[in-house]
Each structure stands twice: as C-alpha cells, then as structure tokens.
Design a protein around this motif. Structure first.
Motif, PDB file in Angstrom:
ATOM      1  N   PRO A 112       0.819  -1.218   0.000  1.00  0.00           N
ATOM      2  CA  PRO A 112       0.000   0.000   0.000  1.00  0.00           C
ATOM      3  C   PRO A 112       0.855   1.272   0.000  1.00  0.00           C
ATOM      4  N   ALA A 113       0.260   2.358  -0.486  1.00  0.00           N
ATOM      5  CA  ALA A 113       0.971   3.634  -0.638  1.00  0.00           C
ATOM      6  C   ALA A 113       1.582   4.132   0.675  1.00  0.00           C
ATOM      7  N   SER A 114       0.823   4.034   1.766  1.00  0.00           N
ATOM      8  CA  SER A 114       1.324   4.580   3.038  1.00  0.00           C
ATOM      9  C   SER A 114       2.574   3.826   3.490  1.00  0.00           C
ATOM     10  N   TYR A 115       2.599   2.513   3.245  1.00  0.00           N
ATOM     11  CA  TYR A 115       3.773   1.715   3.600  1.00  0.00           C
ATOM     12  C   TYR A 115       4.948   2.086   2.689  1.00  0.00           C
ATOM     13  N   ASN A 116       4.684   2.175   1.395  1.00  0.00           N
ATOM     14  CA  ASN A 116       5.752   2.508   0.446  1.00  0.00           C
ATOM     15  C   ASN A 116       6.439   3.820   0.787  1.00  0.00           C
ATOM     16  N   MET A 117       5.633   4.844   1.082  1.00  0.00           N
ATOM     17  CA  MET A 117       6.203   6.153   1.384  1.00  0.00           C
ATOM     18  C   MET A 117       6.873   6.162   2.759  1.00  0.00           C
ATOM     19  N   GLN A 175       0.065  -1.738  -4.315  1.00  0.00           N
ATOM     20  CA  GLN A 175      -1.139  -2.548  -4.238  1.00  0.00           C
ATOM     21  C   GLN A 175      -1.930  -2.139  -3.000  1.00  0.00           C
ATOM     22  N   PRO A 176      -3.058  -1.505  -3.103  1.00  0.00           N
ATOM     23  CA  PRO A 176      -3.779  -1.174  -4.328  1.00  0.00           C
ATOM     24  C   PRO A 176      -3.168   0.045  -5.034  1.00  0.00           C
ATOM     25  N   ALA A 177      -3.650   0.280  -6.268  1.00  0.00           N
ATOM     26  CA  ALA A 177      -3.241   1.490  -6.987  1.00  0.00           C
ATOM     27  C   ALA A 177      -3.555   2.708  -6.123  1.00  0.00           C
ATOM     28  N   PRO A 185      -6.499   5.298  -2.511  1.00  0.00           N
ATOM     29  CA  PRO A 185      -5.880   6.085  -1.439  1.00  0.00           C
ATOM     30  C   PRO A 185      -5.119   7.297  -1.990  1.00  0.00           C
ATOM     31  N   ILE A 186      -5.103   8.360  -1.187  1.00  0.00           N
ATOM     32  CA  ILE A 186      -4.370   9.584  -1.562  1.00  0.00           C
ATOM     33  C   ILE A 186      -3.355   9.890  -0.461  1.00  0.00           C
ATOM     34  N   ILE A 187      -2.103  10.042  -0.864  1.00  0.00           N
ATOM     35  CA  ILE A 187      -1.021  10.259   0.092  1.00  0.00           C
ATOM     36  C   ILE A 187      -0.200  11.477  -0.334  1.00  0.00           C
ATOM     37  N   ARG A 188       0.188  12.303   0.633  1.00  0.00           N
ATOM     38  CA  ARG A 188       1.113  13.403   0.338  1.00  0.00           C
ATOM     39  C   ARG A 188       2.551  12.892   0.472  1.00  0.00           C
ATOM     40  N   ARG A 189       3.377  13.137  -0.532  1.00  0.00           N
ATOM     41  CA  ARG A 189       4.793  12.747  -0.450  1.00  0.00           C
ATOM     42  C   ARG A 189       5.582  13.766   0.371  1.00  0.00           C
ATOM     43  N   ILE A 190       6.795  13.383   0.767  1.00  0.00           N
ATOM     44  CA  ILE A 190       7.674  14.374   1.412  1.00  0.00           C
ATOM     45  C   ILE A 190       8.535  15.058   0.355  1.00  0.00           C
ATOM     46  N   THR A 191       8.382  14.653  -0.885  1.00  0.00           N
ATOM     47  CA  THR A 191       9.109  15.279  -1.995  1.00  0.00           C
ATOM     48  C   THR A 191       8.160  16.174  -2.787  1.00  0.00           C
ATOM     49  N   GLY A 192       8.743  17.179  -3.431  1.00  0.00           N
ATOM     50  CA  GLY A 192       7.949  18.051  -4.293  1.00  0.00           C
ATOM     51  C   GLY A 192       7.557  17.338  -5.575  1.00  0.00           C
ATOM     52  N   GLY A 193       7.149  18.128  -6.559  1.00  0.00           N
ATOM     53  CA  GLY A 193       6.729  17.544  -7.835  1.00  0.00           C
ATOM     54  C   GLY A 193       5.228  17.429  -7.918  1.00  0.00           C
ATOM     55  N   GLY A 194       4.763  16.700  -8.921  1.00  0.00           N
ATOM     56  CA  GLY A 194       3.340  16.680  -9.219  1.00  0.00           C
ATOM     57  C   GLY A 194       2.597  15.463  -8.704  1.00  0.00           C
ATOM     58  N   LEU A 234      10.656   2.487  12.451  1.00  0.00           N
ATOM     59  CA  LEU A 234      10.374   3.829  11.924  1.00  0.00           C
ATOM     60  C   LEU A 234       9.360   3.787  10.787  1.00  0.00           C
ATOM     61  N   THR A 235       9.416   2.719   9.986  1.00  0.00           N
ATOM     62  CA  THR A 235       8.445   2.576   8.895  1.00  0.00           C
ATOM     63  C   THR A 235       7.023   2.549   9.463  1.00  0.00           C
ATOM     64  N   ILE A 236       6.842   1.796  10.542  1.00  0.00           N
ATOM     65  CA  ILE A 236       5.511   1.718  11.171  1.00  0.00           C
ATOM     66  C   ILE A 236       5.099   3.097  11.699  1.00  0.00           C
ATOM     67  N   GLU A 237       6.079   3.755  12.329  1.00  0.00           N
ATOM     68  CA  GLU A 237       5.805   5.093  12.883  1.00  0.00           C
ATOM     69  C   GLU A 237       5.392   6.091  11.788  1.00  0.00           C
ATOM     70  N   TYR A 238       6.152   6.130  10.695  1.00  0.00           N
ATOM     71  CA  TYR A 238       5.818   7.061   9.600  1.00  0.00           C
ATOM     72  C   TYR A 238       4.487   6.694   8.941  1.00  0.00           C
ATOM     73  N   LYS A 239       4.258   5.392   8.821  1.00  0.00           N
ATOM     74  CA  LYS A 239       3.020   4.937   8.180  1.00  0.00           C
ATOM     75  C   LYS A 239       1.814   5.413   8.998  1.00  0.00           C
ATOM     76  N   GLU A 240       1.869   5.153  10.310  1.00  0.00           N
ATOM     77  CA  GLU A 240       0.710   5.460  11.155  1.00  0.00           C
ATOM     78  C   GLU A 240       0.564   6.952  11.451  1.00  0.00           C
TER      79      GLU A 240
END
Lengths: 266, 95
Positions: free
Chosen positions: A14-19, A44-46, A71-80, A240-246
């Motif tokens: 999932p997106a939140s885990y990836n980021m 997964q999912p898209a 799902p919609i996630i804000r990145r910590i990087t700029g861009g589109g 830390l991954t769990i912390e950032y995800k949640e």
C-alpha cells in the motif's frame, strides 16, 4: 575496491507503507552504519500521491477517488500528482556526505536518473533526461523523479511507466489548461508514454520487469563503481516505517494540510 | 473590505504555480503558494508565505523581499523563481 550498497527488492504494498519505508530509510541515512540504498517497489492497491507543495482539492477529483477507494497520500518530496498503478518505482537513499549527493541538486537529479536512461537505451529506445526531473522517450514522459534533502540524507524516488490507463488517470487528476498551453501537444494524455506502447505487451510480465530491474541494477553498479548486496531493513528502520506509516502517511492532517502533529518526525 | 484573488501560472521553463490570497488596502494576507515545483528545504514555503503577509501588492516590493529571503536563508528553488511568484501574485484575478 567497490563501494558496498544495499539493494532492497520489495513486493507490491500500500501507498502509506511505500512512502513510510522511503522516509524511514532517509531518517537513518546519516547513521554511521547506513549503507547507500537502492530500492524497487510497486503499489497494491493502486494509489495517488501528491507533491509536498500541492493541495489535494486543487489536483485531484476527491469524490471520484473516494468512490473508487483509491488512497491519496502526500509525499515528502515536491513535484506533481501521480497515479501509481502499472509502474516500476525506485528510490535511492544516500547520506548528504556521499559523493553522489555532493553536487547541485539539479545536477544530481540527472546523475541519479542516468542508470534508468541507460537501461531504456539498452532496449533501443530514444531515451534522455529532460528539463528538471523527467525522463522522456521520443519526447514523451515515461518517468518522473522527485528529490528531498533532509535528516542528513538525500532521497530520490521515481517511476517508470509500464502501462497507462489514461481515462482512469485523468478521471482522478485535475489537469489545469495552463499546463497544456505551454506544451506542444494540447492533450495531457499525448505527452505521456509507457513501456507497453514502446515494447509491447511483454512488459506487463513479471519476467520482463525483473530483467528490466536487473539491467538498472547493473547500470547502477557500472556507472557508480559500486557493488550491491540484497538486504532488508534494520530493526530501527522497520520500527520507523511503522511510525511514519501510522503517524504521517495515514494521518489526514498531513495528507490534507501538510500539518505534522509529531514535529520530530520530519 | 477584503477581496479574494487566485491565479495559476505556468512558465515554459518552470513548473506550475497556484496562488491564492486576500487583499485589503493593497495589502496581501492569507497567501497560499502551491504547485508541482521544488523548494529546498521544503519548509521554506511556509516562511515565504508568512513573510509575504501584510506586504504591499507591488511588483518591486514583493520581488525584492523574495530575493532577500531566498538569499539570506540559502533556499534553493527549482522550477519556480522569485519573478514567477511575484508575477503570479500581481496578475491574480479576483474570485
């Protein structure tokens, strides 16, 4: 002596885990024992991500995304804003003191994207780095890349498009007319391409994707005089991954308003 | 009376900038700058927005202030410039 790097090959998540994982790696990148890391992953999912400086309501049709459970996630990087579905995603994380980080930010985009350009060229594609952060094939965008420098490290992540579902994508994304006015082609869909349109249906197979990733890895090693060792996260990085995800990427205040409730996170 | 203004600006060699703010007595307030550009460090965007609050809506004043802020703090702007932020503010239309 070849410099040792860590290679992480992840399954679709999932997106939140990836980021969160990219963020956790960045948070540990200035530690003494940290190995420069190249990571590959998929979604997964898209999902949709927006850039650090964007607003969901300006970039996305929220109602449609909600209705279709995207799902919609804000990145910590700029861009589109990006619709992550059929793609290979990579991230590279290095300490700020690393020689590859020791250049102008704009130059480092090109340096860190170059193994991908070379890989595309190895398939006889007319690939080049273009503008600030894009890789194009025959003047059409196939890869977008975004970088941040914080917590003592550099994170660059980016995508290589395998396939495009333009109707779906432009149903989620609001593309302002101002963006089309300065480009040669009027329709946003005609400015983007994917490997499927260039190399055929085979790019959707796991076999092709694994070979493509292997070629990027080989180019990374050759171009940067390094040697990868396949590995996983350390215990600290996992926690830390769990912390950032949640607390960040699943936090509505971060995703909607860029508000960080736990200031120590970033 | 406060009037609300918005704008979307896309220069050929830069990224897209979206602007919104309120204006009263030719002064800017509640400024928001968003888009697909890059600023390093990222948190600089909040400082830039704050510094432009209660500032006179004048090209020279805004541009000078932005250049000073960016230079003094070593902010790195990619795909966005003081000139394009200024232009986006000045050419914004009332909502």
């Amino acid at each position: 002596m070849l410099e040792k790097w860590r290679l992480i090959l992840d399954k679709a998540m999932p997106a939140s885990y990836n980021m969160a994982k990219d963020c956790a790696l960045l948070a540990c990148s200035s530690e003494k024992e940290f190995l420069p890391t190249l990571r590959f992953y998929s979604w997964q999912p898209a999902a949709l991500t927006i850039g650090y400086f964007q607003k969901i309501e300006e970039e996305l049709n929220e109602e449609v995304c909600k209705k279709e459970n995207v799902p919609i996630i804000r990145r910590i990087t700029g861009g589109g804003a990006v619709f992550h579905q059929h793609e290979i995603t990579y991230s590279v994380i290095i300490p700020l003191s690393h020689k590859l980080a020791n250049s102008k930010i704009l130059d480092s985009y090109k340096i860190l994207s170059d193994p991908i350009v070379e890989t595309l060229k190895s398939y006889n594609l007319n690939a080049s780095f273009e503008g600030i952060n894009d890789i194009v094939v025959d003047d059409k965008k196939i890869s977008g890349n975004a970088q941040t420098r914080r917590m003592g490290g550099v994170l660059q992540h980016g995508t290589i498009l395998l396939d495009l579902e333009t109707d779906k994508m432009f149903n989620y994304l609001k593309v302002p007319t101002e963006k089309s006015k300065v480009k040669s082609n009027a329709k946003p869909a005609s400015r983007v391409t994917a490997l499927k349109y260039l190399l055929g249906e085979k790019v959707l197979s796991n076999d092709f994707q694994n070979k493509f990733i292997q070629k990027i890895i080989e180019n990374w090693q050759i171009q940067n005089n390094i040697k990868f060792e396949t590995s996983t996260l350390t215990e600290k990085e996992t926690n830390l991954t769990i912390e950032y995800k949640e607390n960040l990427f699943e936090n509505i205040n971060w995703n909607k308003k860029r508000t960080i409730e736990k200031k120590s996170l970033l | 009376m406060k009037n609300k203004y918005t704008n979307i600006l896309k220069k050929e060699t830069e990224k897209l900038i979206r602007i919104s703010y309120s204006e009263e007595n030719n002064c800017i307030s509640n400024l928001s700058i968003s888009g697909d550009f890059f600023i390093h460090p990222e948190e600089a965007i909040t400082k830039i927005e704050e510094k432009l609050n209660n500032v006179q809506k004048d090209t020279e004043v805004i541009n000078k202030l932005l250049i000073m802020l960016i230079t003094q703090n070593n902010y790195e702007l990619i795909g966005i410039s003081p000139e394009s932020i200024t232009e986006a503010i000045i050419t914004a239309r009332p909502v």
